[in-house]
Scaffold this motif. Sequence first.
Motif, PDB file in Angstrom:
ATOM      1  N   ALA A 133       0.827  -1.212   0.000  1.00  0.00           N
ATOM      2  CA  ALA A 133       0.000   0.000   0.000  1.00  0.00           C
ATOM      3  C   ALA A 133       0.860   1.261   0.000  1.00  0.00           C
ATOM      4  O   ALA A 133       0.576   2.215  -0.734  1.00  0.00           O
ATOM      5  N   ASN A 134       1.919   1.263   0.780  1.00  0.00           N
ATOM      6  CA  ASN A 134       2.781   2.441   0.829  1.00  0.00           C
ATOM      7  C   ASN A 134       3.618   2.578  -0.437  1.00  0.00           C
ATOM      8  O   ASN A 134       3.992   3.685  -0.813  1.00  0.00           O
ATOM      9  N   SER A 135       3.911   1.470  -1.108  1.00  0.00           N
ATOM     10  CA  SER A 135       4.600   1.543  -2.395  1.00  0.00           C
ATOM     11  C   SER A 135       3.711   2.204  -3.440  1.00  0.00           C
ATOM     12  O   SER A 135       4.188   2.998  -4.257  1.00  0.00           O
ATOM     13  N   LEU A 136       2.421   1.888  -3.409  1.00  0.00           N
ATOM     14  CA  LEU A 136       1.489   2.568  -4.308  1.00  0.00           C
ATOM     15  C   LEU A 136       1.441   4.061  -4.014  1.00  0.00           C
ATOM     16  O   LEU A 136       1.379   4.884  -4.934  1.00  0.00           O
ATOM     17  N   PHE A 137       1.493   4.411  -2.752  1.00  0.00           N
ATOM     18  CA  PHE A 137       1.479   5.819  -2.376  1.00  0.00           C
ATOM     19  C   PHE A 137       2.701   6.548  -2.922  1.00  0.00           C
ATOM     20  O   PHE A 137       2.584   7.634  -3.471  1.00  0.00           O
ATOM     21  N   VAL A 138       3.882   5.949  -2.772  1.00  0.00           N
ATOM     22  CA  VAL A 138       5.096   6.624  -3.256  1.00  0.00           C
ATOM     23  C   VAL A 138       5.102   6.677  -4.785  1.00  0.00           C
ATOM     24  O   VAL A 138       5.623   7.628  -5.367  1.00  0.00           O
ATOM     25  N   LEU A 139       4.509   5.689  -5.449  1.00  0.00           N
ATOM     26  CA  LEU A 139       4.415   5.736  -6.911  1.00  0.00           C
ATOM     27  C   LEU A 139       3.478   6.851  -7.365  1.00  0.00           C
ATOM     28  O   LEU A 139       3.676   7.435  -8.436  1.00  0.00           O
ATOM     29  N   LEU A 140       2.469   7.157  -6.560  1.00  0.00           N
ATOM     30  CA  LEU A 140       1.579   8.273  -6.893  1.00  0.00           C
ATOM     31  C   LEU A 140       2.228   9.624  -6.620  1.00  0.00           C
ATOM     32  O   LEU A 140       2.007  10.589  -7.352  1.00  0.00           O
ATOM     33  N   PHE A 141       3.028   9.708  -5.566  1.00  0.00           N
ATOM     34  CA  PHE A 141       3.631  10.985  -5.183  1.00  0.00           C
ATOM     35  C   PHE A 141       4.904  11.307  -5.952  1.00  0.00           C
ATOM     36  O   PHE A 141       5.291  12.466  -6.015  1.00  0.00           O
ATOM     37  N   TYR A 142       5.569  10.307  -6.513  1.00  0.00           N
ATOM     38  CA  TYR A 142       6.812  10.561  -7.238  1.00  0.00           C
ATOM     39  C   TYR A 142       6.620  11.553  -8.388  1.00  0.00           C
ATOM     40  O   TYR A 142       7.361  12.532  -8.474  1.00  0.00           O
ATOM     41  N   PRO A 143       5.659  11.346  -9.297  1.00  0.00           N
ATOM     42  CA  PRO A 143       5.527  12.314 -10.397  1.00  0.00           C
ATOM     43  C   PRO A 143       5.107  13.708  -9.931  1.00  0.00           C
ATOM     44  O   PRO A 143       5.411  14.701 -10.577  1.00  0.00           O
ATOM     45  N   LEU A 144       4.410  13.782  -8.814  1.00  0.00           N
ATOM     46  CA  LEU A 144       3.949  15.086  -8.330  1.00  0.00           C
ATOM     47  C   LEU A 144       5.060  15.907  -7.685  1.00  0.00           C
ATOM     48  O   LEU A 144       5.065  17.136  -7.785  1.00  0.00           O
ATOM     49  N   PHE A 145       6.008  15.246  -7.003  1.00  0.00           N
ATOM     50  CA  PHE A 145       6.939  15.991  -6.161  1.00  0.00           C
ATOM     51  C   PHE A 145       8.418  15.845  -6.506  1.00  0.00           C
ATOM     52  O   PHE A 145       9.223  16.588  -5.955  1.00  0.00           O
ATOM     53  N   ALA A 146       8.810  14.945  -7.356  1.00  0.00           N
ATOM     54  CA  ALA A 146      10.243  14.742  -7.609  1.00  0.00           C
ATOM     55  C   ALA A 146      10.895  15.997  -8.192  1.00  0.00           C
ATOM     56  O   ALA A 146      11.875  16.515  -7.644  1.00  0.00           O
ATOM     57  N   LYS A 147      10.352  16.480  -9.271  1.00  0.00           N
ATOM     58  CA  LYS A 147      10.933  17.678  -9.899  1.00  0.00           C
ATOM     59  C   LYS A 147      10.711  18.921  -9.052  1.00  0.00           C
ATOM     60  O   LYS A 147      11.566  19.804  -8.986  1.00  0.00           O
ATOM     61  N   ARG A 148       9.581  18.978  -8.389  1.00  0.00           N
ATOM     62  CA  ARG A 148       9.284  20.134  -7.552  1.00  0.00           C
ATOM     63  C   ARG A 148      10.259  20.223  -6.371  1.00  0.00           C
ATOM     64  O   ARG A 148      10.753  21.302  -6.045  1.00  0.00           O
ATOM     65  N   LEU A 149      10.573  19.102  -5.742  1.00  0.00           N
ATOM     66  CA  LEU A 149      11.517  19.113  -4.626  1.00  0.00           C
ATOM     67  C   LEU A 149      12.922  19.472  -5.098  1.00  0.00           C
ATOM     68  O   LEU A 149      13.647  20.191  -4.405  1.00  0.00           O
ATOM     69  N   ALA A 150      13.319  18.968  -6.261  1.00  0.00           N
ATOM     70  CA  ALA A 150      14.631  19.326  -6.807  1.00  0.00           C
ATOM     71  C   ALA A 150      14.691  20.824  -7.129  1.00  0.00           C
ATOM     72  O   ALA A 150      15.719  21.474  -6.899  1.00  0.00           O
ATOM     73  N   LYS A 151      13.591  21.361  -7.626  1.00  0.00           N
ATOM     74  CA  LYS A 151      13.528  22.799  -7.918  1.00  0.00           C
ATOM     75  C   LYS A 151      13.615  23.612  -6.628  1.00  0.00           C
ATOM     76  O   LYS A 151      14.317  24.621  -6.570  1.00  0.00           O
ATOM     77  N   TRP A 152      12.931  23.174  -5.585  1.00  0.00           N
ATOM     78  CA  TRP A 152      12.987  23.874  -4.306  1.00  0.00           C
ATOM     79  C   TRP A 152      14.382  23.799  -3.699  1.00  0.00           C
ATOM     80  O   TRP A 152      14.825  24.736  -3.041  1.00  0.00           O
ATOM     81  N   ARG A 153      15.091  22.696  -3.934  1.00  0.00           N
ATOM     82  CA  ARG A 153      16.467  22.592  -3.440  1.00  0.00           C
ATOM     83  C   ARG A 153      17.357  23.605  -4.133  1.00  0.00           C
ATOM     84  O   ARG A 153      18.204  24.249  -3.515  1.00  0.00           O
ATOM     85  N   GLU A 154      17.183  23.780  -5.444  1.00  0.00           N
ATOM     86  CA  GLU A 154      17.961  24.757  -6.189  1.00  0.00           C
ATOM     87  C   GLU A 154      17.678  26.184  -5.711  1.00  0.00           C
ATOM     88  O   GLU A 154      18.580  27.017  -5.660  1.00  0.00           O
ATOM     89  N   GLN A 155      16.450  26.466  -5.385  1.00  0.00           N
ATOM     90  CA  GLN A 155      16.082  27.795  -4.904  1.00  0.00           C
ATOM     91  C   GLN A 155      16.568  28.027  -3.500  1.00  0.00           C
ATOM     92  O   GLN A 155      16.739  29.165  -3.082  1.00  0.00           O
ATOM     93  N   LEU A 156      16.787  26.946  -2.740  1.00  0.00           N
ATOM     94  CA  LEU A 156      17.265  27.061  -1.368  1.00  0.00           C
ATOM     95  C   LEU A 156      18.719  27.520  -1.319  1.00  0.00           C
ATOM     96  O   LEU A 156      19.117  28.296  -0.466  1.00  0.00           O
ATOM     97  N   SER A 157      19.521  27.031  -2.272  1.00  0.00           N
ATOM     98  CA  SER A 157      20.949  27.371  -2.246  1.00  0.00           C
ATOM     99  C   SER A 157      21.283  28.645  -2.964  1.00  0.00           C
ATOM    100  O   SER A 157      20.607  29.488  -3.244  1.00  0.00           O
TER     101      SER A 157
END
Length: 173
Positions: A149-173
């Motif tokens: 069940a949690n693997s399904l959750f991470v598969l749903l959240f990966y496309p939503l947040f992977a690029k967004r989190l990387a973008k936020w990391r770039e803006q942080l530095s």
Amino acid sequence: MRRLFLPLILLLLVVLEGVALDILPSNLIDGDLMITPHWVLMFLVLVAIFYDSEETYHSILYAMVFGLLIDIAYTGILGVYMFTYGGVIYIIHGLRNMLHSNIYTILLFGIMGVAAADFIINIIFYVIGIMDALWMDYLMYRLIPSILANSLFVLLFYPLFAKRLAKWREQLS
């Protein structure tokens, strides 16, 4: 303002974990399977891999804070989720450079994280005397369904947040 997005998302996930069983279909809940949502942990895996750099440990701090919040809200014992989530995310944070950051790595770290966290939490509950199920029943009716069940959750959240989190990391530095 962007620095508030991660804590707000994590707070929303803490709240949604409490009502997760109401969201799931009733035939899953009425059966023998017991699914434990670890959505905060799954999101923290994404944060550890895509948001944290080598010098930052935001995911570990969030794991400790929101693990304590889960302990306060949903368990009667303080520190179980806090230290378990903190330790699991610390290990994932250290291992993340061994593999490329893609969906397979996220899925692997998510499965390892849920398996380790759920197993450690249940060992603690077993020692305290809260859990008294047989270990084979625990494995078949709780650990494996929770991992799936949690693997399904991470598969749903990966496309939503992977690029967004990387973008936020770039803006942080």
